[in-house]
Design a protein around this motif. Sequence first.
Motif, mmCIF file in Angstrom:
data_model
loop_
_atom_site.group_PDB
_atom_site.id
_atom_site.type_symbol
_atom_site.label_atom_id
_atom_site.label_comp_id
_atom_site.label_asym_id
_atom_site.label_seq_id
_atom_site.Cartn_x
_atom_site.Cartn_y
_atom_site.Cartn_z
ATOM 1 N N GLN A 200 0.829 -1.205 0.000
ATOM 2 C CA GLN A 200 0.000 0.000 0.000
ATOM 3 C C GLN A 200 0.867 1.261 0.000
ATOM 4 O OE1 GLN A 200 -2.738 0.272 3.264
ATOM 5 N NE2 GLN A 200 -3.595 2.227 2.617
ATOM 6 N N ALA A 201 1.930 1.261 0.819
ATOM 7 C CA ALA A 201 2.817 2.426 0.901
ATOM 8 C C ALA A 201 3.534 2.664 -0.428
ATOM 9 C CB ALA A 201 3.826 2.231 2.028
ATOM 10 N N LEU A 202 3.957 1.598 -1.082
ATOM 11 C CA LEU A 202 4.635 1.742 -2.372
ATOM 12 C C LEU A 202 3.684 2.291 -3.437
ATOM 13 C CD1 LEU A 202 6.765 -1.528 -2.313
ATOM 14 C CD2 LEU A 202 7.637 0.808 -2.226
ATOM 15 N N SER A 203 2.421 1.866 -3.385
ATOM 16 C CA SER A 203 1.431 2.400 -4.339
ATOM 17 C C SER A 203 1.252 3.901 -4.152
ATOM 18 C CB SER A 203 0.096 1.676 -4.160
ATOM 19 O OG SER A 203 0.217 0.304 -4.503
ATOM 20 N N GLN A 204 1.277 4.355 -2.889
ATOM 21 C CA GLN A 204 1.152 5.796 -2.618
ATOM 22 C C GLN A 204 2.347 6.570 -3.156
ATOM 23 O OE1 GLN A 204 0.635 5.752 1.631
ATOM 24 N NE2 GLN A 204 -1.588 5.467 1.513
ATOM 25 N N LEU A 205 3.517 5.958 -3.150
ATOM 26 C CA LEU A 205 4.711 6.604 -3.694
ATOM 27 C C LEU A 205 4.720 6.583 -5.223
ATOM 28 C CD1 LEU A 205 7.371 5.204 -1.210
ATOM 29 C CD2 LEU A 205 7.014 7.623 -1.666
ATOM 30 N N ARG A 213 0.679 0.545 -12.750
ATOM 31 C CA ARG A 213 0.757 -0.913 -12.808
ATOM 32 C C ARG A 213 2.043 -1.427 -12.137
ATOM 33 N NH1 ARG A 213 -0.880 -2.033 -19.169
ATOM 34 N NH2 ARG A 213 -2.891 -0.945 -19.124
ATOM 35 N N THR A 214 1.877 -2.470 -11.351
ATOM 36 C CA THR A 214 3.052 -3.093 -10.728
ATOM 37 C C THR A 214 3.545 -4.288 -11.540
ATOM 38 O OG1 THR A 214 1.655 -4.542 -9.369
ATOM 39 C CG2 THR A 214 2.276 -2.403 -8.438
ATOM 40 N N ASN A 215 2.675 -4.825 -12.438
ATOM 41 C CA ASN A 215 3.074 -5.919 -13.340
ATOM 42 C C ASN A 215 3.694 -7.105 -12.603
ATOM 43 O OD1 ASN A 215 2.246 -4.478 -15.644
ATOM 44 N ND2 ASN A 215 4.203 -3.420 -15.765
ATOM 45 N N GLY A 216 3.123 -7.444 -11.462
ATOM 46 C CA GLY A 216 3.577 -8.618 -10.734
ATOM 47 C C GLY A 216 4.916 -8.465 -10.048
ATOM 48 N N ARG A 217 5.410 -7.247 -9.920
ATOM 49 C CA ARG A 217 6.706 -7.037 -9.269
ATOM 50 C C ARG A 217 6.605 -7.312 -7.763
ATOM 51 N NH1 ARG A 217 6.574 -2.977 -13.205
ATOM 52 N NH2 ARG A 217 8.412 -2.956 -14.582
ATOM 53 N N THR A 218 7.688 -7.832 -7.210
ATOM 54 C CA THR A 218 7.744 -8.061 -5.765
ATOM 55 C C THR A 218 8.033 -6.746 -5.049
ATOM 56 O OG1 THR A 218 10.124 -8.487 -5.732
ATOM 57 C CG2 THR A 218 8.672 -10.370 -6.196
ATOM 58 N N VAL A 219 7.987 -6.788 -3.720
ATOM 59 C CA VAL A 219 8.240 -5.584 -2.923
ATOM 60 C C VAL A 219 9.644 -5.040 -3.192
ATOM 61 C CG1 VAL A 219 8.586 -4.738 -0.556
ATOM 62 C CG2 VAL A 219 6.577 -6.129 -1.107
ATOM 63 N N LEU A 220 10.652 -5.908 -3.170
ATOM 64 C CA LEU A 220 12.018 -5.442 -3.400
ATOM 65 C C LEU A 220 12.189 -4.888 -4.808
ATOM 66 C CD1 LEU A 220 14.201 -8.162 -1.604
ATOM 67 C CD2 LEU A 220 13.959 -5.749 -0.974
ATOM 68 N N ARG A 222 9.860 -3.419 -6.581
ATOM 69 C CA ARG A 222 9.179 -2.123 -6.612
ATOM 70 C C ARG A 222 10.006 -1.049 -5.904
ATOM 71 N NH1 ARG A 222 3.087 -2.943 -4.671
ATOM 72 N NH2 ARG A 222 2.901 -0.784 -5.428
ATOM 73 N N ILE A 223 10.646 -1.418 -4.799
ATOM 74 C CA ILE A 223 11.508 -0.464 -4.098
ATOM 75 C C ILE A 223 12.658 -0.032 -4.988
ATOM 76 C CG2 ILE A 223 13.159 -0.213 -2.197
ATOM 77 C CD1 ILE A 223 11.298 -1.894 -0.472
ATOM 78 N N GLU A 224 13.292 -0.992 -5.644
ATOM 79 C CA GLU A 224 14.417 -0.655 -6.522
ATOM 80 C C GLU A 224 13.969 0.233 -7.680
ATOM 81 O OE1 GLU A 224 18.097 -2.764 -8.967
ATOM 82 O OE2 GLU A 224 16.501 -4.000 -8.117
ATOM 83 N N ARG A 225 12.806 -0.075 -8.262
ATOM 84 C CA ARG A 225 12.300 0.742 -9.360
ATOM 85 C C ARG A 225 12.007 2.161 -8.892
ATOM 86 N NH1 ARG A 225 6.908 0.456 -13.096
ATOM 87 N NH2 ARG A 225 5.882 0.518 -11.072
ATOM 88 N N LEU A 226 11.404 2.278 -7.717
ATOM 89 C CA LEU A 226 11.115 3.603 -7.166
ATOM 90 C C LEU A 226 12.390 4.372 -6.864
ATOM 91 C CD1 LEU A 226 8.102 3.249 -4.701
ATOM 92 C CD2 LEU A 226 8.424 5.079 -6.377
ATOM 93 N N ALA A 227 13.356 3.687 -6.258
ATOM 94 C CA ALA A 227 14.622 4.347 -5.936
ATOM 95 C C ALA A 227 15.294 4.857 -7.204
ATOM 96 C CB ALA A 227 15.544 3.386 -5.197
#
Length: 406
Positions: A200-205, A213-220, A222-227
């Motif tokens: 949920q927090a990553l979606s807000q970011l 779309r997250t396209n099935g990405r894992t938490v890690l 998604r964090i790397e993509r955001l970073a």
Amino acid sequence: MSVIVEKPYQFIPPYRGNAWPTWIQRLHIVDFYLRRKDGIVGYECRNLESVAESLNKRDGILLAPNHCRYSDPLVLGWPARELKQHVYAIASWHLFNKNAFESFAIRRMGAFSLFREGNDRQSLETAIEILNNAERPLIIFPEGTTNRTNDHLQPLLEGVAFLARTAAKRREKQSGGSVVIHPTWIKYVIQGDIHAWANQALSQLEKPLGWQRTNGRTVLQRIERLATGLLSLQEIEYTGSVHPGDLDERRKRLIATLLQRTEAEAGVTPSAEPIPVLHRVRNLRTKLLPRLLATESETEKEKIRHSLREVDMAQQLESYVTGYLVPEECTDTRILETIQRMQEDFLGDVDTSLPLKAIIEFDDAIPVPPSRAPRGQVDPILIELEQRLRVLKDRLQHEARPFVDR
């Protein structure tokens, strides 16, 4: 959050009375505040008897904790309650300038100000006096700043050892008593499930970036993509373009660019020896703030403010530790800390809805000799303090649950 206050410094002494801190403890105001503001719902103290032993000996006590969250000073109110002993603490002056209520509250709980951008003799003398008189335990965060990385220790400030030795020398002459340092580690552990909160927090970011779309990405992932996305925005803002290389190389390159540019503008001579980023940041603030307060030109003020923002950005980037989310070492608290750091840096607000428990472990006392430190080398007291803190860190980092990425 910037630590710069655009007005002349005025020392704020500690509140010496017992009435306010006694009522704050009896009414459990700190408990309510920590639960509501930071999501910290419980605590556990370990080896607190070692501090009790130093109190019984009437030693001058310096508590030296790590500093990974803004809540750390208030969390140390819990062991103080169990000891039935009020404490003093050194706090950055900017904390007394946030609003009238917080300034009033932190002083009544025993804090006094420190001007980190200059030579604050009043604060230093107050700290030495407290240790010399063994009034109450004194809390000093030897890292000097916070960075939301609970499993990482930043370089320690040399002034901590100097202050302790000065107090020990004075105390030996006046009363024959001792000064001791108790290394302390505060470890925060999650009381709920990280996965639902993290997604949920990553979606807000991701939403402000237009990513739907997250396209099935894992938490890690998604964090790397955001970073990567957020760093690219910062590169464009401060250098005009996105640079090649892996994430860590780019982060370090941007830090170097920001500091080298600001140091050149401030007239700082480059050092032949490597200097920790946080030390360079403090040095630049010490040079730039007096110029900001001295000039009457709004154009010049804005130029200096821009330089200070670049310094703040360098410190912000430095807070992301290399290899902190390596899968085989990653824990749920490291995921929480990294996402909350992104929230603070990008959104200006942090989601604290996931409950935390604070574990506060105290190490046995380090006796402080009254003699001067050996010249031309790192103070042995500082070396021992760092070693003891690292042992505590390594032991307590296993309190967190390993993170299973999905």
